[in-house]
Design a protein around this motif. Structure first.
Motif, short mmCIF file in Angstrom:
data_model
loop_
_atom_site.label_atom_id
_atom_site.label_comp_id
_atom_site.label_asym_id
_atom_site.label_seq_id
_atom_site.Cartn_x
_atom_site.Cartn_y
_atom_site.Cartn_z
N ASP A 80 1.03 -1.09 -0.07
CA ASP A 80 -0.15 0.14 0.18
C ASP A 80 0.68 1.22 0.23
O ASP A 80 0.37 2.89 -0.95
CB ASP A 80 -1.18 -0.13 1.44
CG ASP A 80 -1.77 1.51 0.90
OD1 ASP A 80 -2.60 0.80 0.19
OD2 ASP A 80 -1.79 1.39 1.87
N ASN A 81 1.98 1.46 1.17
CA ASN A 81 2.68 2.58 0.24
C ASN A 81 3.08 2.65 -0.90
O ASN A 81 3.47 3.92 -0.93
CB ASN A 81 3.85 2.31 1.52
CG ASN A 81 3.59 2.16 3.30
OD1 ASN A 81 2.33 2.60 3.15
ND2 ASN A 81 3.85 1.53 4.47
N ASN A 84 1.01 3.90 -2.61
CA ASN A 84 0.44 6.18 -2.55
C ASN A 84 2.11 6.07 -3.15
O ASN A 84 1.73 7.77 -3.44
CB ASN A 84 0.63 5.83 -0.77
CG ASN A 84 -0.65 5.11 -0.42
OD1 ASN A 84 -2.12 5.44 -0.93
ND2 ASN A 84 -0.73 5.14 0.70
N MET A 87 1.42 6.78 -6.48
CA MET A 87 0.39 8.07 -6.69
C MET A 87 1.13 9.38 -6.12
O MET A 87 0.49 10.29 -7.43
CB MET A 87 -0.69 7.51 -6.12
CG MET A 87 -1.51 6.18 -7.14
SD MET A 87 -2.11 6.06 -8.25
CE MET A 87 -3.13 7.21 -9.05
N ALA A 88 1.74 9.54 -5.97
CA ALA A 88 2.43 10.88 -5.28
C ALA A 88 3.59 11.30 -6.62
O ALA A 88 4.59 12.40 -5.94
CB ALA A 88 2.95 10.90 -3.99
#
Length: 104
Positions: A80-81, A84, A87-88
């Motif tokens: 999940d990290n 993230n 996506m960033a």
């Protein structure tokens, strides 16, 4: 982050490393630290996810090293990290190669 990932990858690939107990917690600790300082380049994210797959599924002489739900939850949080971070990142997501690596 690169050195941590290389070390975990080498340990998983080694057929000569003897584990006294399940190495999962220590390997996941290392990957959590690596993820916290990881540069969100597609190559780094792909490598992280491939190493995570090896950690969860086993590599070298460690086949099937995830032995409990807590370890699997930790691995899911690392993934999940990575998502993230992707996506960033300046690329605003992941390409097909990284996406396939994450879904393995």
């Amino acid at each position: 982050a690169e050195r941590i990932m290389n070390t975990v990858d080498a340990l998983l690939a080694s057929e000569t490393v003897e584990w006294d107990a399940s190495p999962t917690a220590s390997l996941l600790d290392a990957l959590e630290v690596a993820t916290s300082i990881l540069d969100p380049r597609p190559e780094a994210l792909e490598k992280m996810t491939q190493i995570l797959v090896s950690t969860v599924g086993g590599g070298g002489g460690t086949a099937g090293i995830v032995q409990n739900k807590a370890d699997l939850d930790r691995a899911a949080n690392i993934l999940d990290n990575c998502l993230n971070l992707a996506m960033a990142s300046p690329e605003n997501g992941v390409g097909s190669v990284v996406a396939v690596a994450m879904l393995e």
